[in-house]
Design a protein around this motif. Structure first.
Motif, PDB file in Angstrom:
ATOM      1  N   HIS A 107      77.053  22.295  73.616  1.00 26.24           N
ATOM      2  CA  HIS A 107      77.632  22.059  72.293  1.00 26.24           C
ATOM      3  C   HIS A 107      76.758  22.813  71.300  1.00 26.24           C
ATOM      4  CE1 HIS A 107      80.369  18.290  72.656  1.00 26.24           C
ATOM      5  NE2 HIS A 107      80.517  19.100  73.681  1.00 26.24           N
ATOM      6  N   HIS A 144      80.529  14.701  78.783  1.00 23.16           N
ATOM      7  CA  HIS A 144      81.430  13.647  78.305  1.00 23.16           C
ATOM      8  C   HIS A 144      82.798  13.831  78.926  1.00 23.16           C
ATOM      9  CE1 HIS A 144      83.431  16.516  75.583  1.00 23.16           C
ATOM     10  NE2 HIS A 144      82.222  17.020  75.424  1.00 23.16           N
ATOM     11  N   HIS A 197      77.594  20.900  79.556  1.00 22.65           N
ATOM     12  CA  HIS A 197      77.987  22.142  78.907  1.00 22.65           C
ATOM     13  C   HIS A 197      77.355  22.186  77.519  1.00 22.65           C
ATOM     14  CE1 HIS A 197      80.919  19.079  77.764  1.00 22.65           C
ATOM     15  NE2 HIS A 197      81.098  19.755  76.646  1.00 22.65           N
TER      16      HIS A 197
HETATM   17 ZN   LIG Z   1      82.019  18.986  75.006  1.00 25.12          ZN
END
Ligand SMILES: [Zn+2]
Ligand SMILES: [Zn+2]
Length: 186
Positions: free
Chosen positions: A108, A100, A106
């Motif tokens: 979350h 995003h 990556h």
């Molecule tokens: Zn993020």
């Protein structure tokens, strides 16, 4: 060895969170004493979780601090593993990859609808899990200044970091050593 960017960001933010607690205990100054204090912290260390902006959230974040601190004070690797696993369970960690804004894929660790304190705890635990898997837990350190209990994460290549960045400890000790040398020379 280099860690993923999100791991390093999570470790630095976790250390900063813990150091608000250290400061509260040492100097009687808690940067997270008030909601405004938490807002300032989040400006410096942004989290993507939902932000409620209320006092309950502030209480939850403050209550999360000792649990994150325990990652630094665990007696050995096995103890740290127990802290990590407890924290991942307690925060309902559910890792997934995300992409995003300007960030490529990556990790979350919590859902965006989960409370802020859970995201803070889960990301700290997941990042420390990375260190443990690389047998690199010694990167989590306590400041070596004699009167300082602040935590730090040593991400330097040669693991040379000894002092926290909360109280200017490195400079303080360098000045003291310089004065001592000068005094003994004269
Ligand atoms: Zn993020
Ligand atoms: Zn220090």
């Amino acid at each position: 060895m280099a860690y993923a960017h999100d791991t390093e960001v999570a470790l630095v933010a976790a250390a900063a969170l813990v150091n608000t607690l250290v400061s509260a205990e040492r100097d009687d100054h808690d940067p997270l004493a008030t909601r405004a204090g938490l807002d300032a912290f989040l400006t410096e260390y942004p989290y993507s979780a939902r932000i409620d902006g209320d006092d309950r959230e502030l209480r939850e974040v403050r209550a999360m601090r000792p649990r994150v601190h325990a990652l630094w004070t665990a007696a050995d690797k096995d103890a740290a593993v127990a802290v990590v696993n407890d924290l991942l369970r307690a925060t309902n960690a559910r890792p997934y990859l995300s992409r995003h804004d300007e960030w490529d894929w990556h990790l979350h660790v919590t859902d965006p609808t989960q409370p802020l304190a859970e995201q803070m705890g889960a990301e700290a635990a997941m990042a420390v899990a990375d260190l443990i898997r690389a047998d690199d837990l010694q990167r989590l350190r306590i400041c070596e200044a004699p009167d300082c209990e602040a935590v730090l994460v040593d991400l330097s290549r040669n693991r040379s970091r000894r002092f926290c960045d909360t109280g200017n400890c490195g400079n303080r000790l360098n000045v003291a050593a310089y004065r001592a040398r000068k005094a003994s020379a004269s």
